[in-house]
Scaffold this active site. Structure first.
Site, PDB file in Angstrom:
ATOM      1  N   SER A   1       0.945  -1.215   0.008  1.00 18.68           N
ATOM      2  CA  SER A   1      -0.061   0.449  -0.030  1.00 18.68           C
ATOM      3  C   SER A   1       1.126   1.178   0.323  1.00 18.68           C
ATOM      4  O   SER A   1       1.959   1.726   0.382  1.00 18.68           O
ATOM      5  CB  SER A   1      -0.698   0.309   1.310  1.00 18.68           C
ATOM      6  OG  SER A   1      -1.157   1.251   1.387  1.00 18.68           O
TER       7      SER A   1
ATOM      8  N   TYR B   1      -1.713   0.168  10.656  1.00 23.58           N
ATOM      9  CA  TYR B   1      -2.061  -0.567   9.125  1.00 23.58           C
ATOM     10  C   TYR B   1      -1.217  -0.125   7.942  1.00 23.58           C
ATOM     11  O   TYR B   1      -0.456  -1.816   7.439  1.00 23.58           O
ATOM     12  CB  TYR B   1      -3.041  -0.030   8.346  1.00 23.58           C
ATOM     13  CG  TYR B   1      -3.426  -0.252   6.986  1.00 23.58           C
ATOM     14  CD1 TYR B   1      -4.056  -1.819   6.715  1.00 23.58           C
ATOM     15  CD2 TYR B   1      -3.125   0.279   5.845  1.00 23.58           C
ATOM     16  CE1 TYR B   1      -3.878  -2.105   5.401  1.00 23.58           C
ATOM     17  CE2 TYR B   1      -3.135  -0.093   4.612  1.00 23.58           C
ATOM     18  CZ  TYR B   1      -3.636  -1.449   3.824  1.00 23.58           C
ATOM     19  OH  TYR B   1      -3.195  -1.364   3.346  1.00 23.58           O
TER      20      TYR B   1
ATOM     21  N   LYS C   1       2.480  -3.495   6.623  1.00 23.52           N
ATOM     22  CA  LYS C   1       2.388  -3.577   4.748  1.00 23.52           C
ATOM     23  C   LYS C   1       4.103  -3.370   5.003  1.00 23.52           C
ATOM     24  O   LYS C   1       4.847  -4.399   4.530  1.00 23.52           O
ATOM     25  CB  LYS C   1       1.642  -2.491   4.270  1.00 23.52           C
ATOM     26  CG  LYS C   1       0.434  -2.961   4.116  1.00 23.52           C
ATOM     27  CD  LYS C   1      -0.099  -4.079   3.303  1.00 23.52           C
ATOM     28  CE  LYS C   1      -1.593  -4.846   3.725  1.00 23.52           C
ATOM     29  NZ  LYS C   1      -1.768  -5.935   2.996  1.00 23.52           N
TER      30      LYS C   1
END
Ligand code: UDP
Length: 327
Positions: free
Chosen positions: A118, A142, A146
């Protein structure tokens, strides 16, 4: 015989679009999904195994039976504010479960991996458009998960083990299958285009614009919106590259230019032909003012050619999908 591709999270939004293209191109697909947010109806090709990546026994059994040539890994939790409230759940799902998957791959000698990363790994980038060489500097759990997986992949690939991967850093993915067979179907969506089309449909009474005092021409944030089918195609060219012996690489997935929140809202009103209430609200914490990909590398190295670099088309497919009532 088509190559066998194991797709984790293939019942979800992006995974289901990729599975559709894989099926159309003659690949043999197995979807491994716990259906926590995915849907059985979204798996248009191949077999669906309902399993969790935390359940190694089911995972092993699946590898043993299916013997994949490559793995595409979409399964993950993706809601940023939730990741702030429940970091451990995010690290377990996104990092620990990916470790399980990689270990089982090693056990069965599967050495090709495509990872859903991402733009969140960049945090607030120092310069835009942001190139792949920019430092990883996530600003929420989050994005941290990643970035952590990307580092694991880099280290594994550099360890001398037989292992090659492509990490695709998604920018703002939107739109739906133009044939209307799959699309976004997630409870409580937070993404701008989805919320705007749902507001146009009357599902929400108003759309809030989070921040109008950013250092951008109209004061609202700018994002690089990419059509989900172009993103699916990026996965296919990445897969072909790995199958042909290509080396590990990291690619941005965006178009290289952006639109402001106000521009998106205007486009949604125009395309849907519906007016709706829009209110200015405070900034949402953690939003970088501008996030646009330097999108040259994937075109140059993999020959990726997007077909839908057109905000109206992105919104039109999102709207048509919304009208079908499955979202
Ligand atoms: N946004 C907004 N109203 C909404 C949802 C999003 O103003 O109801 C803004 C958000 O602050 C950001 C942009 O739209 O500047 C894109 O947000 P989204 O959640 O779609 O994607 P993100 O860029 O956070 O991954």
């Amino acid at each position: 015989m088509g190559k066998r591709i194991l797709v984790t999270g293939g019942a979800g939004y992006i995974g289901s679009h990729v599975v559709k293209v894989l099926g159309e191109r003659g690949y043999e697909v197995l979807v491994y999904d716990n259906l926590s947010t995915g849907h059985e109806w979204a798996v248009l090709y191949g077999r669906l195994v309902r399993g969790d990546l935390g359940d190694r026994e089911t995972l092993r059994k699946t590898f043993e039976e299916f013997r994949p040539d490559a793995v595409m890994h979409f399964a993950a939790l993706i809601v940023v504010p939730e990741s702030v409230r429940e970091p451990l759940r995010y690290y377990r799902n996104n990092v620990v479960n990916t470790l399980n998957l990689l270990e089982v791959m090693r056990e069965f000698g599967v050495d090709k991996f495509i990872f859903s990363s991402s733009a969140a790994v960049y945090g607030v980038p120092e310069r835009v458009p942001v190139p792949e060489t920019a430092p990883l500097n996530p600003i929420n759990p989050y994005g941290e998960t990643k970035a952590a997986v990307e580092r694991i992949l880099r280290d594994l690939s550099g360890s001398g083990a037989d292992f090659r991967y492509i990490s695709l850093r998604y920018f703002n993915v939107a739109g739906a299958d133009p044939e209307g067979r799959v699309g976004f179907a997630y409870p409580d969506p937070t993404h701008l285009i989805i919320r705007a089309v749902k507001t146009a449909k009357g599902e929400f009474s108003k759309l809030e614009i989070y921040g109008t005092d950013y250092p951008t021409p109209d004061g609202t944030c700018i994002r690089d919106y990419i059509h989900v089918v172009d993103l699916a195609e990026a996965h296919i060219v990445a897969l072909e590259y790995l199958l042909e012996g290509g080396r590990s690489e990291v690619f941005n997935c965006g178009y290289g230019h952006g639109y402001s929140v106000r521009e998106v809202v205007e486009t949604v009103k125009r395309v849907t032909g519906r007016d709706f209430r829009v209110v200015e609200a405070p900034r949402r914490p953690g939003d970088p003012p501008i996030l646009v990909a330097d999108a040259r590398r994937i075109r140059e190295r993999l020959g990726w050619q997007p077909r839908y670099d057109d905000l109206e088309f992105i919104v039109k497919t999102a709207w048509e999908w919304e009208l079908k009532g499955r979202g």
